[in-house]
Design a protein around this motif. Sequence first.
Motif, PDB file in Angstrom:
ATOM      1  N   HIS A  99      31.248  28.061  38.617  1.00 28.84           N
ATOM      2  CA  HIS A  99      31.805  30.028  39.840  1.00 28.84           C
ATOM      3  C   HIS A  99      30.800  29.611  40.582  1.00 28.84           C
ATOM      4  N   ALA A 100      29.595  28.951  40.830  1.00 28.68           N
ATOM      5  CA  ALA A 100      29.038  29.636  42.556  1.00 28.68           C
ATOM      6  C   ALA A 100      30.213  28.171  42.929  1.00 28.68           C
ATOM      7  N   ASP A 101      30.827  27.445  42.928  1.00 28.21           N
ATOM      8  CA  ASP A 101      31.880  27.057  43.382  1.00 28.21           C
ATOM      9  C   ASP A 101      33.237  27.890  44.195  1.00 28.21           C
ATOM     10  N   LEU A 102      33.559  28.086  43.052  1.00 29.23           N
ATOM     11  CA  LEU A 102      34.575  29.598  43.157  1.00 29.23           C
ATOM     12  C   LEU A 102      34.202  31.292  44.165  1.00 29.23           C
ATOM     13  N   LEU A 119      35.106  37.138  44.301  1.00 33.19           N
ATOM     14  CA  LEU A 119      33.572  37.638  45.040  1.00 33.19           C
ATOM     15  C   LEU A 119      33.137  37.166  43.592  1.00 33.19           C
ATOM     16  N   ALA A 120      33.788  37.469  42.590  1.00 32.59           N
ATOM     17  CA  ALA A 120      32.315  37.040  41.347  1.00 32.59           C
ATOM     18  C   ALA A 120      33.425  36.859  40.918  1.00 32.59           C
ATOM     19  N   VAL A 121      32.829  35.882  39.819  1.00 34.51           N
ATOM     20  CA  VAL A 121      33.372  35.004  38.331  1.00 34.51           C
ATOM     21  C   VAL A 121      32.112  35.641  37.482  1.00 34.51           C
ATOM     22  N   TYR A 122      32.929  36.396  36.071  1.00 30.23           N
ATOM     23  CA  TYR A 122      32.817  36.784  34.776  1.00 30.23           C
ATOM     24  C   TYR A 122      33.726  36.553  33.596  1.00 30.23           C
ATOM     25  N   ASN A 123      32.567  36.120  32.470  1.00 33.02           N
ATOM     26  CA  ASN A 123      32.722  35.866  31.577  1.00 33.02           C
ATOM     27  C   ASN A 123      32.426  36.546  30.205  1.00 33.02           C
ATOM     28  N   GLY A 127      37.200  34.318  28.064  1.00 36.25           N
ATOM     29  CA  GLY A 127      37.368  33.930  29.395  1.00 36.25           C
ATOM     30  C   GLY A 127      37.004  33.982  30.622  1.00 36.25           C
ATOM     31  N   ASP A 128      37.170  33.313  31.716  1.00 40.24           N
ATOM     32  CA  ASP A 128      36.566  33.970  33.013  1.00 40.24           C
ATOM     33  C   ASP A 128      37.730  34.692  33.445  1.00 40.24           C
ATOM     34  N   LEU A 129      37.442  35.297  34.241  1.00 41.69           N
ATOM     35  CA  LEU A 129      37.754  36.418  35.265  1.00 41.69           C
ATOM     36  C   LEU A 129      37.244  36.124  36.236  1.00 41.69           C
ATOM     37  N   LEU A 142      40.570  42.517  39.101  1.00 37.80           N
ATOM     38  CA  LEU A 142      40.521  40.992  37.755  1.00 37.80           C
ATOM     39  C   LEU A 142      41.353  40.347  37.632  1.00 37.80           C
ATOM     40  N   LEU A 143      41.330  39.122  37.638  1.00 38.33           N
ATOM     41  CA  LEU A 143      42.638  38.178  37.082  1.00 38.33           C
ATOM     42  C   LEU A 143      42.224  37.284  36.764  1.00 38.33           C
TER      43      LEU A 143
END
Length: 169
Positions: A99-102, A119-123, A127-129, A142-143
């Motif tokens: 996630h830190a790379d994205l 801005l951020a990655v959530y799960n 699945g990841d958003l 949010l995608l």
Amino acid sequence: MTQPDRVCVGAIAGSFGVKGEVRLKSFCTDPKAIVRYGPLFTEDGSRSFDVTLTRAVANGLGVRLSGVLTKEQADALRGTSLYVAREKLPAVGDDEFYHADLIGLDVHDTGGAPIGKVLAVYNHGAGDLLEITGPGMKTALLLPFTRAVVPTVDLAARRVIVDLPEGLE
């Protein structure tokens, strides 16, 4: 401020017991692997902890952190994120990303037009958003982080290409 060569691998959810144990929420694919990456650091790097697994507990792991001997010391760490030196983490496979790379990558649509930044990655379990913000956006977008919606991740160019679902163009 987080050091760029560190990745967040867990957070202290609170104390456990009366002798300084903490409940640790691991963000690792194998939650118990967090103990192999030590020492773990606070976000600003001012403190580090060796981690010893004591037991599995509901919603996390029971662990001892070096230098934490009392319930009060453990309580004071509640909410603390823990980081590990990036080089201690295993290499990721093709089409896998930390996630830190994205976070911070530029986001473009399939036509090349800029949309914003990750801005951020959530799960939340399904699945990841990716949370995307940009100029002119009233709210974050949010995608789903799927190949259909995000066909290209180019870490070298520091960008992702998204195929916006119908209705979001």
